[in-house]
Design a protein around this motif. Structure first.
Motif, PDB file in Angstrom:
ATOM      1  N   ASN A   1       0.434  -1.570   0.079  1.00 52.02           N
ATOM      2  CA  ASN A   1      -0.047  -0.185  -0.328  1.00 52.02           C
ATOM      3  C   ASN A   1       0.904   1.233   0.230  1.00 52.02           C
ATOM      4  OD1 ASN A   1      -2.391  -1.237  -0.197  1.00 52.02           O
ATOM      5  ND2 ASN A   1      -2.297  -1.768   1.715  1.00 52.02           N
ATOM      6  N   ILE A   2       0.197   2.120  -0.696  1.00 51.96           N
ATOM      7  CA  ILE A   2       1.112   3.480  -0.625  1.00 51.96           C
ATOM      8  C   ILE A   2       0.032   4.747  -0.727  1.00 51.96           C
ATOM      9  CG2 ILE A   2       0.802   3.936  -3.203  1.00 51.96           C
ATOM     10  CD1 ILE A   2       3.180   4.941  -4.033  1.00 51.96           C
ATOM     11  N   THR A   3       0.794   5.729   0.267  1.00 46.28           N
ATOM     12  CA  THR A   3      -0.484   7.089   0.902  1.00 46.28           C
ATOM     13  C   THR A   3       0.032   7.848  -0.514  1.00 46.28           C
ATOM     14  OG1 THR A   3       1.897   7.982   1.247  1.00 46.28           O
ATOM     15  CG2 THR A   3       0.914   6.696   2.721  1.00 46.28           C
ATOM     16  N   THR A   4      -0.702   8.976  -0.641  1.00 38.60           N
ATOM     17  CA  THR A   4      -0.948   9.895  -1.634  1.00 38.60           C
ATOM     18  C   THR A   4       0.110  10.808  -1.824  1.00 38.60           C
ATOM     19  OG1 THR A   4      -3.255   9.908  -1.601  1.00 38.60           O
ATOM     20  CG2 THR A   4      -2.263  11.322  -2.814  1.00 38.60           C
ATOM     21  N   LYS A   5       1.102  10.749  -0.331  1.00 44.39           N
ATOM     22  CA  LYS A   5       2.457  12.013  -0.412  1.00 44.39           C
ATOM     23  C   LYS A   5       2.831  10.849  -0.456  1.00 44.39           C
ATOM     24  CE  LYS A   5       4.827  15.003   1.713  1.00 44.39           C
ATOM     25  NZ  LYS A   5       5.987  14.606   1.165  1.00 44.39           N
ATOM     26  N   LYS A   6       3.316   9.768  -0.247  1.00 45.65           N
ATOM     27  CA  LYS A   6       4.087   9.132  -0.925  1.00 45.65           C
ATOM     28  C   LYS A   6       4.593   9.422  -2.413  1.00 45.65           C
ATOM     29  CE  LYS A   6       7.878   5.937  -0.843  1.00 45.65           C
ATOM     30  NZ  LYS A   6       9.109   6.702  -0.356  1.00 45.65           N
TER      31      LYS A   6
ATOM     32  N   THR B   1       2.504  -2.984  -6.006  1.00 44.98           N
ATOM     33  CA  THR B   1       2.253  -1.010  -5.647  1.00 44.98           C
ATOM     34  C   THR B   1       0.518  -1.135  -5.232  1.00 44.98           C
ATOM     35  OG1 THR B   1       3.946   0.069  -5.410  1.00 44.98           O
ATOM     36  CG2 THR B   1       1.958   0.495  -4.662  1.00 44.98           C
ATOM     37  N   ASN B   2      -0.460  -0.972  -4.506  1.00 47.48           N
ATOM     38  CA  ASN B   2      -1.784  -0.819  -4.636  1.00 47.48           C
ATOM     39  C   ASN B   2      -1.739   0.581  -5.091  1.00 47.48           C
ATOM     40  OD1 ASN B   2      -4.424  -1.219  -4.770  1.00 47.48           O
ATOM     41  ND2 ASN B   2      -3.891  -2.137  -2.052  1.00 47.48           N
ATOM     42  N   LEU B   3      -2.249   0.718  -6.611  1.00 48.14           N
ATOM     43  CA  LEU B   3      -2.619   1.391  -6.518  1.00 48.14           C
ATOM     44  C   LEU B   3      -4.561   2.575  -6.923  1.00 48.14           C
ATOM     45  CD1 LEU B   3       0.522   1.885  -9.591  1.00 48.14           C
ATOM     46  CD2 LEU B   3       0.592   3.293  -7.104  1.00 48.14           C
ATOM     47  N   GLU B   4      -4.931   1.657  -6.036  1.00 49.38           N
ATOM     48  CA  GLU B   4      -6.208   1.739  -6.149  1.00 49.38           C
ATOM     49  C   GLU B   4      -6.584   2.811  -6.038  1.00 49.38           C
ATOM     50  OE1 GLU B   4     -10.544  -1.331  -5.001  1.00 49.38           O
ATOM     51  OE2 GLU B   4      -8.103  -2.143  -3.931  1.00 49.38           O
ATOM     52  N   GLY B   5      -7.708   3.851  -7.053  1.00 49.59           N
ATOM     53  CA  GLY B   5      -8.055   4.677  -6.320  1.00 49.59           C
ATOM     54  C   GLY B   5      -6.993   5.652  -6.907  1.00 49.59           C
ATOM     55  N   ALA B   6      -5.748   5.714  -6.840  1.00 49.82           N
ATOM     56  CA  ALA B   6      -5.230   6.400  -7.019  1.00 49.82           C
ATOM     57  C   ALA B   6      -5.249   7.193  -8.356  1.00 49.82           C
ATOM     58  CB  ALA B   6      -3.792   5.923  -6.986  1.00 49.82           C
ATOM     59  N   ASN B   7      -5.184   8.830  -8.878  1.00 50.17           N
ATOM     60  CA  ASN B   7      -5.016   9.749  -9.481  1.00 50.17           C
ATOM     61  C   ASN B   7      -3.711   9.902 -10.495  1.00 50.17           C
ATOM     62  OD1 ASN B   7      -5.384  11.349 -11.008  1.00 50.17           O
ATOM     63  ND2 ASN B   7      -6.040  13.439  -9.645  1.00 50.17           N
ATOM     64  N   LEU B   8      -4.091   9.016 -10.678  1.00 50.59           N
ATOM     65  CA  LEU B   8      -2.190   9.212 -12.314  1.00 50.59           C
ATOM     66  C   LEU B   8      -2.287  10.316 -13.821  1.00 50.59           C
ATOM     67  CD1 LEU B   8      -0.359   5.552 -11.777  1.00 50.59           C
ATOM     68  CD2 LEU B   8      -0.387   7.908 -10.937  1.00 50.59           C
ATOM     69  N   GLU B   9      -3.663  11.248 -13.372  1.00 49.88           N
ATOM     70  CA  GLU B   9      -4.078  11.597 -14.317  1.00 49.88           C
ATOM     71  C   GLU B   9      -2.711  12.447 -15.074  1.00 49.88           C
ATOM     72  OE1 GLU B   9      -7.386  14.929 -16.258  1.00 49.88           O
ATOM     73  OE2 GLU B   9      -7.201  14.071 -14.278  1.00 49.88           O
ATOM     74  N   ASN B  10      -2.143  12.806 -16.604  1.00 50.09           N
ATOM     75  CA  ASN B  10      -1.692  12.874 -16.688  1.00 50.09           C
ATOM     76  C   ASN B  10       0.465  12.762 -15.918  1.00 50.09           C
ATOM     77  OD1 ASN B  10      -2.925  15.241 -18.258  1.00 50.09           O
ATOM     78  ND2 ASN B  10      -3.266  16.773 -16.795  1.00 50.09           N
TER      79      ASN B  10
ATOM     80  N   ARG C   1      -5.511   9.170 -17.437  1.00 50.38           N
ATOM     81  CA  ARG C   1      -5.934   9.897 -18.360  1.00 50.38           C
ATOM     82  C   ARG C   1      -4.945  10.247 -18.466  1.00 50.38           C
ATOM     83  NH1 ARG C   1     -12.023  12.166 -16.801  1.00 50.38           N
ATOM     84  NH2 ARG C   1     -12.730  10.896 -17.869  1.00 50.38           N
ATOM     85  N   ASN C   2      -4.719  10.810 -19.703  1.00 47.90           N
ATOM     86  CA  ASN C   2      -3.750  11.409 -19.918  1.00 47.90           C
ATOM     87  C   ASN C   2      -1.874  10.838 -19.605  1.00 47.90           C
ATOM     88  OD1 ASN C   2      -5.250  12.535 -22.556  1.00 47.90           O
ATOM     89  ND2 ASN C   2      -5.271  14.242 -20.797  1.00 47.90           N
TER      90      ASN C   2
END
Length: 95
Positions: A3-8, A34-43, A62-63
């Motif tokens: 698991n990974i925090t948004t900050k990390k 890594t569990n990226l479930e629900g992460a925002n990786l846009e751009n 996205r993008n």
């Protein structure tokens, strides 16, 4: 699966951007397993990223740029997204 925090994740992406741009303090992103479930990786620019066995369920892709990244064992990525990524990789190799 890690698991990974948004900050990390943000820190990893910022360091990776520096790595791609040739900065001395840049570090290649390693998101293997890594569990990226629900992460925002846009751009996000994830060229040359290590992402084997990552979970992309519900991740915003996205993008995103994934050139020369290893998708082995990637879970929960929509097939349409995978198809677009692999089609793009084929085009890049032809150039």
């Amino acid at each position: 699966m890690k698991n990974i925090t948004t900050k990390k994740l943000s820190d990893i992406l910022n360091l990776h951007k520096k790595y791609v741009n040739g900065k001395k303090d840049g570090v290649r992103a390693n998101l293997e397993g890594t569990n990226l479930e629900g992460a925002n990786l846009e751009n996000a620019y994830l060229n040359h990223t290590k992402i084997k066995n990552a979970n992309f369920k519900g991740t915003n892709l996205r993008n995103i740029v994934f050139i020369e990244s290893d998708f082995t064992g990637v879970a929960n990525m929509q097939q349409s997204v995978k198809d677009k990524i692999f089609a793009t990789l084929k085009i890049v190799r032809l150039l």
